[in-house]
Scaffold this motif. Structure first.
Motif, PDB file in Angstrom:
ATOM      1  N   CYS A 194      -6.513  -3.870   5.294  1.00 14.59           N
ATOM      2  CA  CYS A 194      -6.639  -2.441   5.036  1.00 14.59           C
ATOM      3  C   CYS A 194      -5.332  -1.935   4.442  1.00 14.59           C
ATOM      4  O   CYS A 194      -4.237  -2.394   4.829  1.00 14.59           O
ATOM      5  N   TRP A 195      -5.439  -0.995   3.528  1.00 13.37           N
ATOM      6  CA  TRP A 195      -4.258  -0.415   2.878  1.00 13.37           C
ATOM      7  C   TRP A 195      -4.459   1.086   2.799  1.00 13.37           C
ATOM      8  O   TRP A 195      -5.591   1.576   2.575  1.00 13.37           O
ATOM      9  N   GLY A 196      -3.367   1.834   2.950  1.00 16.48           N
ATOM     10  CA  GLY A 196      -3.452   3.286   2.838  1.00 16.48           C
ATOM     11  C   GLY A 196      -2.225   3.865   2.166  1.00 16.48           C
ATOM     12  O   GLY A 196      -1.114   3.355   2.353  1.00 16.48           O
ATOM     13  N   ASN A 197      -2.433   4.903   1.375  1.00 14.72           N
ATOM     14  CA  ASN A 197      -1.349   5.604   0.678  1.00 14.72           C
ATOM     15  C   ASN A 197      -1.063   6.883   1.447  1.00 14.72           C
ATOM     16  O   ASN A 197      -1.865   7.816   1.444  1.00 14.72           O
ATOM     17  N   TRP A 198       0.068   6.916   2.113  1.00 16.70           N
ATOM     18  CA  TRP A 198       0.443   8.098   2.929  1.00 16.70           C
ATOM     19  C   TRP A 198       1.820   8.558   2.532  1.00 16.70           C
ATOM     20  O   TRP A 198       2.762   7.758   2.569  1.00 16.70           O
ATOM     21  N   LEU A 228     -15.781  -1.063   6.299  1.00 17.74           N
ATOM     22  CA  LEU A 228     -16.303  -1.863   5.201  1.00 17.74           C
ATOM     23  C   LEU A 228     -17.535  -2.587   5.732  1.00 17.74           C
ATOM     24  O   LEU A 228     -17.411  -3.533   6.513  1.00 17.74           O
ATOM     25  N   GLN A 229     -18.691  -2.111   5.329  1.00 18.03           N
ATOM     26  CA  GLN A 229     -19.943  -2.762   5.687  1.00 18.03           C
ATOM     27  C   GLN A 229     -20.226  -3.847   4.664  1.00 18.03           C
ATOM     28  O   GLN A 229     -20.303  -3.559   3.470  1.00 18.03           O
ATOM     29  N   LEU A 263     -16.356  -4.257   9.093  1.00 20.53           N
ATOM     30  CA  LEU A 263     -14.929  -4.186   9.399  1.00 20.53           C
ATOM     31  C   LEU A 263     -14.532  -2.740   9.631  1.00 20.53           C
ATOM     32  O   LEU A 263     -15.068  -1.824   8.997  1.00 20.53           O
ATOM     33  N   SER A 264     -13.572  -2.560  10.527  1.00 23.64           N
ATOM     34  CA  SER A 264     -13.018  -1.236  10.799  1.00 23.64           C
ATOM     35  C   SER A 264     -11.516  -1.265  10.587  1.00 23.64           C
ATOM     36  O   SER A 264     -10.868  -2.285  10.841  1.00 23.64           O
ATOM     37  N   CYS A 265     -10.979  -0.143  10.155  1.00 25.19           N
ATOM     38  CA  CYS A 265      -9.527   0.018   9.998  1.00 25.19           C
ATOM     39  C   CYS A 265      -9.154   1.330  10.671  1.00 25.19           C
ATOM     40  O   CYS A 265      -9.497   2.410  10.172  1.00 25.19           O
TER      41      CYS A 265
END
Length: 115
Positions: free
Chosen positions: A95-99, A80-81, A20-22
């Motif tokens: 996918c989640w990110g803290n920005w 995510l492999q 998977l890619s984000c």
């Protein structure tokens, strides 16, 4: 604002692999923590893996030794492999990110593992 776009999901047989890619709309150097979550049908969303700004990772016990999370800040992408997939890995992967102190979610990509 940050946009996260997941890709790479699909149908795979048990024992198979997917990556998977984000892709982030901002430089991922500016995103401290990023993570992958998943939600199986009828179940709550659960954490799969977290990756810090310098690459330190933490995994759910259920995926340890099978999944690997990595980030390429030059491509603004987190991966995510997933190896040795099991039917219980089936679900929507987010996918989640803290920005800037705020969390952002992607719309998800579906992973289906057949037995």
């Amino acid at each position: 604002q940050v946009q996260l776009v997941e890709s790479g999901g699909g149908l795979v047989q048990a024992g198979g692999s997917l990556r998977l890619s984000c892709a982030a709309s901002v430089n991922t150097n500016s995103i401290n923590q990023m993570a992958w979550y998943r939600q199986a049908p009828g179940k709550q969303r659960e954490l799969v893996a977290i990756i810090g700004s310098v690459g330190a990772t933490t995994y759910a016990d259920s995926v340890k030794g099978r999944f690997t999370c990595s980030r390429d800040n030059a491509k603004n992408t987190v991966y995510l492999q997933m190896n040795n997939l099991k039917p219980e890995d089936t679900g929507d992967y987010y996918c989640w990110g803290n920005w800037g102190g705020r969390g952002y979610w992607g719309k998800g990509t579906l992973v289906t593992v057949s037995s």
